[in-house]
Design a protein around this motif. Structure first.
Motif, PDB file in Angstrom:
ATOM      1  N   PHE A  61       0.809  -1.215   0.000  1.00 40.28           N
ATOM      2  CA  PHE A  61       0.000   0.000   0.000  1.00 40.28           C
ATOM      3  C   PHE A  61       0.843   1.265   0.000  1.00 40.28           C
ATOM      4  CE2 PHE A  61      -3.223  -3.096   0.891  1.00 40.28           C
ATOM      5  CZ  PHE A  61      -4.302  -2.613   0.175  1.00 40.28           C
ATOM      6  N   GLU A  62       2.048   1.211   0.552  1.00 41.13           N
ATOM      7  CA  GLU A  62       2.958   2.348   0.411  1.00 41.13           C
ATOM      8  C   GLU A  62       3.264   2.570  -1.065  1.00 41.13           C
ATOM      9  OE1 GLU A  62       5.656   2.515   4.469  1.00 41.13           O
ATOM     10  OE2 GLU A  62       6.207   1.065   2.920  1.00 41.13           O
ATOM     11  N   ALA A  63       3.525   1.497  -1.796  1.00 36.90           N
ATOM     12  CA  ALA A  63       3.802   1.608  -3.228  1.00 36.90           C
ATOM     13  C   ALA A  63       2.566   2.079  -3.984  1.00 36.90           C
ATOM     14  CB  ALA A  63       4.288   0.262  -3.772  1.00 36.90           C
ATOM     15  N   GLU A  64       1.416   1.533  -3.648  1.00 34.97           N
ATOM     16  CA  GLU A  64       0.171   1.906  -4.332  1.00 34.97           C
ATOM     17  C   GLU A  64      -0.163   3.382  -4.123  1.00 34.97           C
ATOM     18  OE1 GLU A  64      -3.261   1.380  -6.623  1.00 34.97           O
ATOM     19  OE2 GLU A  64      -1.586   0.000  -6.365  1.00 34.97           O
ATOM     20  N   LEU A  65       0.031   3.865  -2.897  1.00 37.07           N
ATOM     21  CA  LEU A  65      -0.293   5.259  -2.572  1.00 37.07           C
ATOM     22  C   LEU A  65       0.862   6.215  -2.845  1.00 37.07           C
ATOM     23  CD1 LEU A  65      -2.099   4.644   0.832  1.00 37.07           C
ATOM     24  CD2 LEU A  65      -3.177   5.123  -1.382  1.00 37.07           C
ATOM     25  N   GLU A  66       2.054   5.640  -3.106  1.00 44.06           N
ATOM     26  CA  GLU A  66       3.270   6.432  -3.286  1.00 44.06           C
ATOM     27  C   GLU A  66       3.482   7.356  -2.092  1.00 44.06           C
ATOM     28  OE1 GLU A  66       2.676   8.284  -7.118  1.00 44.06           O
ATOM     29  OE2 GLU A  66       3.314   6.469  -8.161  1.00 44.06           O
ATOM     30  N   LEU A  67       3.379   6.749  -0.905  1.00 44.87           N
ATOM     31  CA  LEU A  67       3.434   7.505   0.343  1.00 44.87           C
ATOM     32  C   LEU A  67       3.969   6.595   1.442  1.00 44.87           C
ATOM     33  CD1 LEU A  67       2.316  10.330   1.338  1.00 44.87           C
ATOM     34  CD2 LEU A  67       0.266   9.092   2.000  1.00 44.87           C
ATOM     35  N   PRO A  68       4.877   7.092   2.285  1.00 41.93           N
ATOM     36  CA  PRO A  68       5.327   6.264   3.398  1.00 41.93           C
ATOM     37  C   PRO A  68       4.211   6.103   4.425  1.00 41.93           C
ATOM     38  CG  PRO A  68       6.246   8.467   3.602  1.00 41.93           C
ATOM     39  CD  PRO A  68       5.519   8.414   2.266  1.00 41.93           C
ATOM     40  N   SER A  69       4.217   4.965   5.101  1.00 46.71           N
ATOM     41  CA  SER A  69       3.158   4.675   6.072  1.00 46.71           C
ATOM     42  C   SER A  69       3.466   5.199   7.468  1.00 46.71           C
ATOM     43  CB  SER A  69       2.943   3.168   6.166  1.00 46.71           C
ATOM     44  OG  SER A  69       4.106   2.551   6.705  1.00 46.71           O
ATOM     45  N   GLY A  70       4.728   5.379   7.776  1.00 43.33           N
ATOM     46  CA  GLY A  70       5.111   5.727   9.137  1.00 43.33           C
ATOM     47  C   GLY A  70       5.288   4.494  10.005  1.00 43.33           C
ATOM     48  N   ILE A  71       5.056   3.321   9.437  1.00 46.38           N
ATOM     49  CA  ILE A  71       5.250   2.066  10.160  1.00 46.38           C
ATOM     50  C   ILE A  71       6.675   1.612   9.874  1.00 46.38           C
ATOM     51  CG2 ILE A  71       4.514  -0.335  10.384  1.00 46.38           C
ATOM     52  CD1 ILE A  71       1.700   0.629   9.502  1.00 46.38           C
ATOM     53  N   GLY A  72       7.498   1.659  10.916  1.00 41.68           N
ATOM     54  CA  GLY A  72       8.913   1.373  10.759  1.00 41.68           C
ATOM     55  C   GLY A  72       9.199  -0.107  10.627  1.00 41.68           C
ATOM     56  N   PRO A  73      10.480  -0.447  10.509  1.00 43.39           N
ATOM     57  CA  PRO A  73      10.876  -1.853  10.395  1.00 43.39           C
ATOM     58  C   PRO A  73      10.714  -2.564  11.743  1.00 43.39           C
ATOM     59  CG  PRO A  73      12.809  -0.454  10.530  1.00 43.39           C
ATOM     60  CD  PRO A  73      11.622   0.464  10.451  1.00 43.39           C
ATOM     61  N   MET A  74      10.564  -3.857  11.676  1.00 49.88           N
ATOM     62  CA  MET A  74      10.487  -4.675  12.883  1.00 49.88           C
ATOM     63  C   MET A  74      11.917  -4.953  13.327  1.00 49.88           C
ATOM     64  SD  MET A  74       8.392  -6.030  15.042  1.00 49.88           S
ATOM     65  CE  MET A  74       6.821  -5.888  14.179  1.00 49.88           C
ATOM     66  N   GLU A  75      12.270  -4.512  14.520  1.00 46.31           N
ATOM     67  CA  GLU A  75      13.605  -4.721  15.065  1.00 46.31           C
ATOM     68  C   GLU A  75      13.475  -5.276  16.472  1.00 46.31           C
ATOM     69  OE1 GLU A  75      15.369  -0.834  14.752  1.00 46.31           O
ATOM     70  OE2 GLU A  75      15.796  -1.096  12.628  1.00 46.31           O
ATOM     71  N   ASN A  76      14.040  -6.461  16.673  1.00 42.10           N
ATOM     72  CA  ASN A  76      13.985  -7.114  17.987  1.00 42.10           C
ATOM     73  C   ASN A  76      12.555  -7.258  18.491  1.00 42.10           C
ATOM     74  OD1 ASN A  76      16.839  -7.301  18.134  1.00 42.10           O
ATOM     75  ND2 ASN A  76      16.917  -5.160  18.753  1.00 42.10           N
ATOM     76  N   GLY A  77      11.640  -7.571  17.589  1.00 44.98           N
ATOM     77  CA  GLY A  77      10.261  -7.804  17.965  1.00 44.98           C
ATOM     78  C   GLY A  77       9.437  -6.558  18.202  1.00 44.98           C
ATOM     79  N   GLU A  78       9.979  -5.389  17.849  1.00 42.16           N
ATOM     80  CA  GLU A  78       9.254  -4.135  18.049  1.00 42.16           C
ATOM     81  C   GLU A  78       9.298  -3.284  16.787  1.00 42.16           C
ATOM     82  OE1 GLU A  78      10.745  -2.124  21.482  1.00 42.16           O
ATOM     83  OE2 GLU A  78      10.154  -3.718  22.835  1.00 42.16           O
ATOM     84  N   CYS A  79       8.188  -2.643  16.519  1.00 42.80           N
ATOM     85  CA  CYS A  79       8.059  -1.759  15.363  1.00 42.80           C
ATOM     86  C   CYS A  79       7.495  -0.433  15.858  1.00 42.80           C
ATOM     87  CB  CYS A  79       7.111  -2.396  14.349  1.00 42.80           C
ATOM     88  SG  CYS A  79       6.662  -1.311  13.000  1.00 42.80           S
ATOM     89  N   GLN A  80       8.191   0.648  15.595  1.00 41.84           N
ATOM     90  CA  GLN A  80       7.713   1.968  15.984  1.00 41.84           C
ATOM     91  C   GLN A  80       6.907   2.589  14.844  1.00 41.84           C
ATOM     92  OE1 GLN A  80       7.748   4.003  18.780  1.00 41.84           O
ATOM     93  NE2 GLN A  80       8.439   2.161  19.851  1.00 41.84           N
ATOM     94  N   ILE A  81       5.832   3.247  15.207  1.00 42.11           N
ATOM     95  CA  ILE A  81       4.983   3.936  14.241  1.00 42.11           C
ATOM     96  C   ILE A  81       5.126   5.432  14.477  1.00 42.11           C
ATOM     97  CG2 ILE A  81       2.611   4.321  13.451  1.00 42.11           C
ATOM     98  CD1 ILE A  81       1.969   1.459  14.418  1.00 42.11           C
ATOM     99  N   SER A  82       5.407   6.175  13.416  1.00 37.75           N
ATOM    100  CA  SER A  82       5.498   7.635  13.477  1.00 37.75           C
ATOM    101  C   SER A  82       4.092   8.208  13.328  1.00 37.75           C
ATOM    102  CB  SER A  82       6.400   8.140  12.351  1.00 37.75           C
ATOM    103  OG  SER A  82       6.302   9.535  12.246  1.00 37.75           O
ATOM    104  N   PRO A  83       3.550   8.843  14.368  1.00 38.75           N
ATOM    105  CA  PRO A  83       2.143   9.272  14.330  1.00 38.75           C
ATOM    106  C   PRO A  83       1.796  10.231  13.185  1.00 38.75           C
ATOM    107  CG  PRO A  83       3.080   9.589  16.526  1.00 38.75           C
ATOM    108  CD  PRO A  83       4.192   9.159  15.632  1.00 38.75           C
ATOM    109  N   ASP A  84       2.629  11.220  12.931  1.00 38.07           N
ATOM    110  CA  ASP A  84       2.305  12.199  11.884  1.00 38.07           C
ATOM    111  C   ASP A  84       2.299  11.563  10.497  1.00 38.07           C
ATOM    112  OD1 ASP A  84       2.077  14.178  13.810  1.00 38.07           O
ATOM    113  OD2 ASP A  84       4.141  14.875  13.558  1.00 38.07           O
ATOM    114  N   THR A  85       3.304  10.755  10.209  1.00 36.66           N
ATOM    115  CA  THR A  85       3.381  10.088   8.911  1.00 36.66           C
ATOM    116  C   THR A  85       2.250   9.084   8.772  1.00 36.66           C
ATOM    117  OG1 THR A  85       5.780  10.358   8.976  1.00 36.66           O
ATOM    118  CG2 THR A  85       4.908   8.794   7.370  1.00 36.66           C
ATOM    119  N   PHE A  86       1.955   8.374   9.861  1.00 38.99           N
ATOM    120  CA  PHE A  86       0.874   7.387   9.849  1.00 38.99           C
ATOM    121  C   PHE A  86      -0.472   8.068   9.615  1.00 38.99           C
ATOM    122  CE2 PHE A  86      -1.879   4.218  12.212  1.00 38.99           C
ATOM    123  CZ  PHE A  86      -1.834   3.248  11.223  1.00 38.99           C
TER     124      PHE A  86
END
Length: 146
Positions: free
Chosen positions: A30-55
């Motif tokens: 969906f990032e590719a479809e919308l040509e927009l970053p989601s704000g959902i970061g990579p999964m690292e050590n079982g945790e993924c941070q979401i950037s509220p403004d970008t999301f």
């Protein structure tokens, strides 16, 4: 094991590894479809941070795309992802501009389905469309562990 989708120290969702991998792959689609970053970061050590403004921007762009689409297959393929994103947005207190999305469509339709007998399919009426997505997200949210 499970993985956590967080904003800061708050866990929004704690799905199984397989569910998390599938969701992350759909995020990329969906990032590719919308040509927009989601704000959902990579999964690292079982945790993924979401950037509220970008999301927030991603959520509203996803809803705008969903609203402008009347193609049954596109809608079927995207409904579960969209409902999951709405649950995360609600848990993160992300502002969804429902009034704008429910309003009469001003932008051109995208991904319309054409039937030989009846012509173009039309998107659902705004309030019914929003109510359907909200209900799907409510049902899904009850099954999504934090």
């Amino acid at each position: 094991m499970s993985q956590c989708f967080d904003i800061g120290d708050e866990t929004l969702w704690n799905p199984s590894n397989g569910t998390s991998r599938m969701f992350q792959r759909q995020v990329a689609v969906f990032e590719a479809e919308l040509e927009l970053p989601s704000g959902i970061g990579p999964m690292e050590n079982g945790e993924c941070q979401i950037s509220p403004d970008t999301f927030e921007a991603f959520v509203n762009a996803l809803l705008a795309k969903h609203r402008r689409t009347s193609h049954g297959i596109w809608l079927a393929l995207s409904e579960g992802f969209t409902a999951t994103v709405l649950v995360l947005a609600e848990r993160a207190a992300i502002k969804v501009d429902w009034a704008r999305h429910e309003a009469t469509l001003e932008a051109a339709l995208e991904d319309v389905q054409v039937f030989s007998a009846t012509g173009l399919s039309a998107p659902a009426e705004g309030a019914a469309w929003a109510a359907g997505l909200r209900e799907r997200a409510r049902e899904l949210g009850q099954r999504m562990p934090r």
